[in-house]
Design an enzyme around this catalytic site. Structure first.
Site, PDB file in Angstrom:
ATOM      1  N   CYS A  46      27.953   7.836   4.384  1.00 19.29           N
ATOM      2  CA  CYS A  46      27.620   6.493   4.419  1.00 19.29           C
ATOM      3  C   CYS A  46      28.871   5.725   4.800  1.00 19.29           C
ATOM      4  O   CYS A  46      29.040   4.692   5.469  1.00 19.29           O
ATOM      5  CB  CYS A  46      27.175   5.911   2.951  1.00 19.29           C
ATOM      6  SG  CYS A  46      25.980   6.636   2.172  1.00 19.29           S
TER       7      CYS A  46
ATOM      8  N   THR B 222       0.891  -1.013   0.007  1.00 24.47           N
ATOM      9  CA  THR B 222      -0.051   0.013  -0.072  1.00 24.47           C
ATOM     10  C   THR B 222       1.006   1.064   0.033  1.00 24.47           C
ATOM     11  O   THR B 222       1.682   1.312   0.728  1.00 24.47           O
ATOM     12  CB  THR B 222      -0.867  -0.029   1.047  1.00 24.47           C
ATOM     13  OG1 THR B 222      -1.684  -1.324   1.120  1.00 24.47           O
ATOM     14  CG2 THR B 222      -1.791   1.286   1.153  1.00 24.47           C
TER      15      THR B 222
HETATM   16  N1  PLP Z   1      22.406   7.176  -4.572  1.00 20.67           N
HETATM   17  C1  PLP Z   1      22.902   8.259  -3.898  1.00 20.67           C
HETATM   18  C2  PLP Z   1      23.850   9.039  -4.704  1.00 20.67           C
HETATM   19  C3  PLP Z   1      22.607   8.624  -2.918  1.00 20.67           C
HETATM   20  O1  PLP Z   1      23.369   9.798  -2.377  1.00 20.67           O
HETATM   21  C4  PLP Z   1      21.963   8.042  -1.929  1.00 20.67           C
HETATM   22  C5  PLP Z   1      21.684   8.371  -0.427  1.00 20.67           C
HETATM   23  O2  PLP Z   1      22.917   8.735   0.271  1.00 20.67           O
HETATM   24  C6  PLP Z   1      21.286   6.751  -2.239  1.00 20.67           C
HETATM   25  C7  PLP Z   1      21.446   6.548  -3.521  1.00 20.67           C
HETATM   26  C8  PLP Z   1      20.252   6.344  -1.489  1.00 20.67           C
HETATM   27  O3  PLP Z   1      19.064   6.812  -1.511  1.00 20.67           O
HETATM   28  P1  PLP Z   1      17.937   6.339  -0.283  1.00 20.67           P
HETATM   29  O4  PLP Z   1      18.357   6.892   0.949  1.00 20.67           O
HETATM   30  O5  PLP Z   1      16.641   7.072  -0.905  1.00 20.67           O
HETATM   31  O6  PLP Z   1      17.909   4.932  -0.433  1.00 20.67           O
END
Ligand code: PLP
Length: 371
Positions: free
Chosen positions: A317, A235
């Site tokens: 990250c 949903t």
């Molecule tokens: N791709 C890039 C270049 C990003 O900077 C990020 C998030 O840091 C993502 C993918 C992942 O995005 P989401 O947090 O929506 O999964």
């Protein structure tokens, strides 16, 4: 109560735009209908979802469909599903740039267990992929080429249109992670799939989308009630969809003013960080991302010294994992240079005063550390 830090980490996430919050509230508080119900409450919610879909699609190429997902990571995972059909046609190679976000890199690597060969394609010292080398790498065994528009760690912009042309010349598909450029940098119209995320454009967390060119078929990734064209059951949240749509509409209406503002913030910051070196291309980059290094600096110490500014060591990250940044390593930087790099991300709600104050705090702490 402690004062909020100056927020300069707009690549990790962005604050919710007030207009987005306002649009979401009625869907959380009053309009609780399931958008997949046939009655009036459901139809009202479904209509809001479709308006939002149009708004999100307004910043994406034409002739495709836009599927909502829980995040860009999920959208990327949905998109990779396209390779299964190509494998049946004898294509078993996936090429990704070495500097891709883990959402692409690790998804690609997960296809090794499905019999695919995954090639991580190097970039130059400026962070940009060489088209000549890519031309050699992409062949008639290549199912998919995945390359990002704007790098989340260093902000460099890849030549996506040319990469998509190379992919197509070999009959391969091209998936582009446009998360860090969506709404701010033009998305070439010749990609086959594009993944986006609401929380990077002043929208809510918990929603992303995959744009797929017409004619490309994706297998169901999440099984269930058959929502999102049977590819991603579950949903939908009208509040999240409406918030995402409003965030996209704001990016569109404010595009020029946002761009001028970010450029002014970037110019200010760059003029103040004179003794630093920019990581990645200075020419092909999104100005809202400034990744810089200063030899001899201990960034972990800097971050604990400057708590009144929220910024990042390399990528949020990578720094969370304790691993050195794979992006800075791909540029050929030494471990010590990687450890002396910081990322500042400027956004719509930063002021010039924020930049001046943050730079002052950072530079003072750096001088004290290096004295
Ligand atoms: N791709 C890039 C270049 C990003 O900077 C990020 C998030 O840091 C993502 C993918 C992942 O995005 P989401 O947090 O929506 O999964």
């Amino acid at each position: 109560m402690a004062k909020d830090p100056i927020y300069l980490d707009n690549q990790a996430t962005t604050p919710l735009a007030p207009e987005v919050f306002d649009v979401m509230v009625p869907w959380l508080r009053d309009n609780f209908g399931n958008p997949h119900s046939a009655h009036i409450l459901g139809r009202k919610a479904a209509a809001a979802v479709e308006v939002a879909r149009e708004q999100v699609a307004g910043l994406l190429p034409n002739d495709g469909k836009t599927l909502f997902a829980g995040s860009a990571t999920e959208a990327i995972n949905l998109g990779f599903g396209a390779v299964h059909a190509l494998k049946a046609a004898g294509r078993d190679k996936i090429i990704v740039l070495d500097t891709e976000h883990a959402a692409v890199r690790d998804t690609a690597l997960s296809y090794e267990k499905h019999g695919f060969m995954v090639e991580r394609h190097p970039v130059g010292p400026d962070g940009i992929a060489s088209l000549e080398k890519l031309e050699d790498a992409i062949d008639d065994k290549t199912a998919l080429v995945a390359a990002m528009l704007v790098n989340n760690e260093i902000g460099v912009i890849q030549p996506i249109e040319a990469i998509a042309e190379l992919a197509h010349a070999n009959g391969s598909l091209m998936l582009c992670d446009v998360v860090q450029g969506y709404g701010r940098v033009d998305i070439p119209g010749n990609v086959d799939m594009a993944a986006v995320s609401a929380h990077k454009i002043y929208g809510p967390k918990g929603i992303g989308a995959l744009w797929v060119r017409n004619g490309i078929s994706l297998p169901p990734a999440i099984h269930g009630g058959g929502q999102e064209q049977g590819i991603r059951s579950g949903t939908l949240s009208p509040a999240l969809c409406a918030g995402f749509g409003q965030a996209a509409a704001l990016c569109m209406s404010r595009r020029d003013s946002d761009a001028a503002h970010i450029q002014a913030l970037a110019d200010k910051a760059r003029s103040c960080f004179v003794d630093w070196t920019i990581n990645g291309s200075t020419e092909y980059r999104y100005p809202g991302n400034l990744n810089i290094r200063r030899d001899g600096l201990d960034v972990a110490r800097l971050m604990s010294d400057v708590r009144s500014v929220a910024f990042s060591a390399g990528s949020a990250c990578a720094s969370g994992s304790g691993r050195p940044s794979h992006v800075l390593a791909a540029l050929g930087l030494e471990a010590q240079q990687i450890k002396s790099s910081i990322r500042l991300g400027f956004g719509r709600y930063n002021s010039l005063e924020d930049i001046e104050t943050a730079v002052k705090y950072i530079n003072e702490a750096v001088e004290a550390q290096l004295a």
